[in-house]
Write a protein that holds these residues in place. Structure first.
Motif, PDB file in Angstrom:
ATOM      1  N   ALA A  14      34.869  36.006  39.080  1.00  0.00           N
ATOM      2  CA  ALA A  14      35.682  36.188  40.371  1.00  0.00           C
ATOM      3  C   ALA A  14      36.488  37.534  40.177  1.00  0.00           C
ATOM      4  N   TRP A  15      36.560  37.957  41.589  1.00  0.00           N
ATOM      5  CA  TRP A  15      37.317  39.302  41.471  1.00  0.00           C
ATOM      6  C   TRP A  15      37.916  39.445  42.900  1.00  0.00           C
ATOM      7  N   HIS A  16      38.975  40.266  43.024  1.00  0.00           N
ATOM      8  CA  HIS A  16      39.758  40.520  44.334  1.00  0.00           C
ATOM      9  C   HIS A  16      40.335  41.858  44.244  1.00  0.00           C
ATOM     10  N   TRP A  17      40.304  42.537  45.243  1.00  0.00           N
ATOM     11  CA  TRP A  17      41.022  44.013  45.432  1.00  0.00           C
ATOM     12  C   TRP A  17      42.365  43.487  46.114  1.00  0.00           C
ATOM     13  N   ILE A  18      43.401  44.271  45.386  1.00  0.00           N
ATOM     14  CA  ILE A  18      44.666  44.092  45.989  1.00  0.00           C
ATOM     15  C   ILE A  18      45.091  45.458  46.387  1.00  0.00           C
ATOM     16  N   PRO A  19      44.875  45.678  47.697  1.00  0.00           N
ATOM     17  CA  PRO A  19      45.270  46.905  48.417  1.00  0.00           C
ATOM     18  C   PRO A  19      46.509  47.390  48.278  1.00  0.00           C
ATOM     19  N   GLU A  20      47.436  46.727  48.328  1.00  0.00           N
ATOM     20  CA  GLU A  20      48.832  47.421  48.040  1.00  0.00           C
ATOM     21  C   GLU A  20      49.122  48.220  46.933  1.00  0.00           C
ATOM     22  N   SER A  21      48.407  47.587  45.763  1.00  0.00           N
ATOM     23  CA  SER A  21      48.626  48.330  44.421  1.00  0.00           C
ATOM     24  C   SER A  21      47.455  48.933  44.038  1.00  0.00           C
ATOM     25  N   ALA A  22      46.439  49.003  45.123  1.00  0.00           N
ATOM     26  CA  ALA A  22      45.055  49.822  44.778  1.00  0.00           C
ATOM     27  C   ALA A  22      44.497  49.286  43.483  1.00  0.00           C
ATOM     28  N   ALA A  23      44.737  47.967  42.996  1.00  0.00           N
ATOM     29  CA  ALA A  23      44.305  47.370  41.900  1.00  0.00           C
ATOM     30  C   ALA A  23      42.739  46.399  41.892  1.00  0.00           C
ATOM     31  N   PHE A  24      41.921  46.140  41.107  1.00  0.00           N
ATOM     32  CA  PHE A  24      41.062  45.448  41.275  1.00  0.00           C
ATOM     33  C   PHE A  24      41.042  44.443  39.986  1.00  0.00           C
ATOM     34  N   ARG A  25      41.113  43.147  40.297  1.00  0.00           N
ATOM     35  CA  ARG A  25      41.436  42.223  39.138  1.00  0.00           C
ATOM     36  C   ARG A  25      40.062  41.342  39.003  1.00  0.00           C
ATOM     37  N   VAL A  26      39.373  41.505  37.793  1.00  0.00           N
ATOM     38  CA  VAL A  26      38.322  40.740  37.607  1.00  0.00           C
ATOM     39  C   VAL A  26      38.678  39.556  36.690  1.00  0.00           C
ATOM     40  N   TYR A  27      37.861  38.523  36.864  1.00  0.00           N
ATOM     41  CA  TYR A  27      37.915  37.292  35.801  1.00  0.00           C
ATOM     42  C   TYR A  27      36.499  37.059  35.616  1.00  0.00           C
ATOM     43  N   PHE A  28      36.199  37.325  34.429  1.00  0.00           N
ATOM     44  CA  PHE A  28      34.974  37.382  33.869  1.00  0.00           C
ATOM     45  C   PHE A  28      34.528  36.280  32.841  1.00  0.00           C
ATOM     46  N   GLY A  29      33.583  35.583  33.193  1.00  0.00           N
ATOM     47  CA  GLY A  29      33.220  34.302  32.078  1.00  0.00           C
ATOM     48  C   GLY A  29      34.174  33.164  32.311  1.00  0.00           C
TER      49      GLY A  29
END
Length: 185
Positions: A86-101
């Motif tokens: 799963a992943w999502h882009w957090i525009p306000e902090s220009a961050a990308f969070r990934v939940y892998f496996g």
């Protein structure tokens, strides 16, 4: 064209060079989850949809909250294994969070807490042993691209590969558009 120092591999995208003809990785984009100089690298191909959902792939998911999760070919290693990411882009902090496996329970929790989160199932994964990815990078097999939100939205399959390649390395686009068999040009 010599590769420049890449950004960190973990949390980046590997974009296959148009000259990479290995059928396992031709025209692919790989989300790298983990990279260590001693242990190697691990990721999944994010632009090879199988056209199935988890519910279609496995009867255990037919009526559950994961029934409509799309299934992708993750790579040539352990193709009989399903890996949830799963992943999502957090525009306000220009961050990308990934939940892998992640586990099914964790994915369901993420879906409830973050309605816009992207969830995908992958059959297999892509892996490189110690030093292998660095060697392939020196051979210009891969471009390493930092993740940004717009790169991960709206496209899939070869169109996604072409778009990211064009935005990263416009000089390579003529190779991307070349026919697989130049004699048919």
């Amino acid at each position: 064209m010599q590769p420049q120092d890449p950004p960190p591999y973990s949390g980046s995208l590997l974009v296959a060079h148009p000259g990479l003809h290995d059928p396992n990785f031709r025209k692919t984009i790989i989300l790298i989850s983990a990279h260590d100089e001693e242990d190697g690298s691990l990721g999944v191909i994010i632009n090879r949809p199988t056209g199935q959902t988890l519910g279609e792939l496995n009867d255990d998911y037919t009526f559950g909250p994961l029934a409509h999760v799309p299934v992708y070919e993750g790579g040539p290693v352990q193709k009989d294994q399903v890996l949830l990411v799963a992943w999502h882009w957090i525009p306000e902090s220009a961050a990308f969070r990934v939940y892998f496996g992640v586990s099914e329970d964790k994915v369901q929790s993420l879906m409830a807490e973050q309605p816009g989160i992207e969830v995908r199932a992958f059959l297999g994964y892509s892996g490189w042993s110690e030093g292998q990815l660095e060697t392939e990078r020196k051979q210009n097999a891969w471009l390493v691209v930092p993740i940004s939100g717009h790169l991960m939205e709206g496209l899939d399959g070869p169109a996604m590969w072409r778009e990211i390649l064009a935005s990263t390395s416009p000089e390579l686009i003529f190779l991307a558009d070349a026919p697989d068999d130049p004699t048919r040009n």
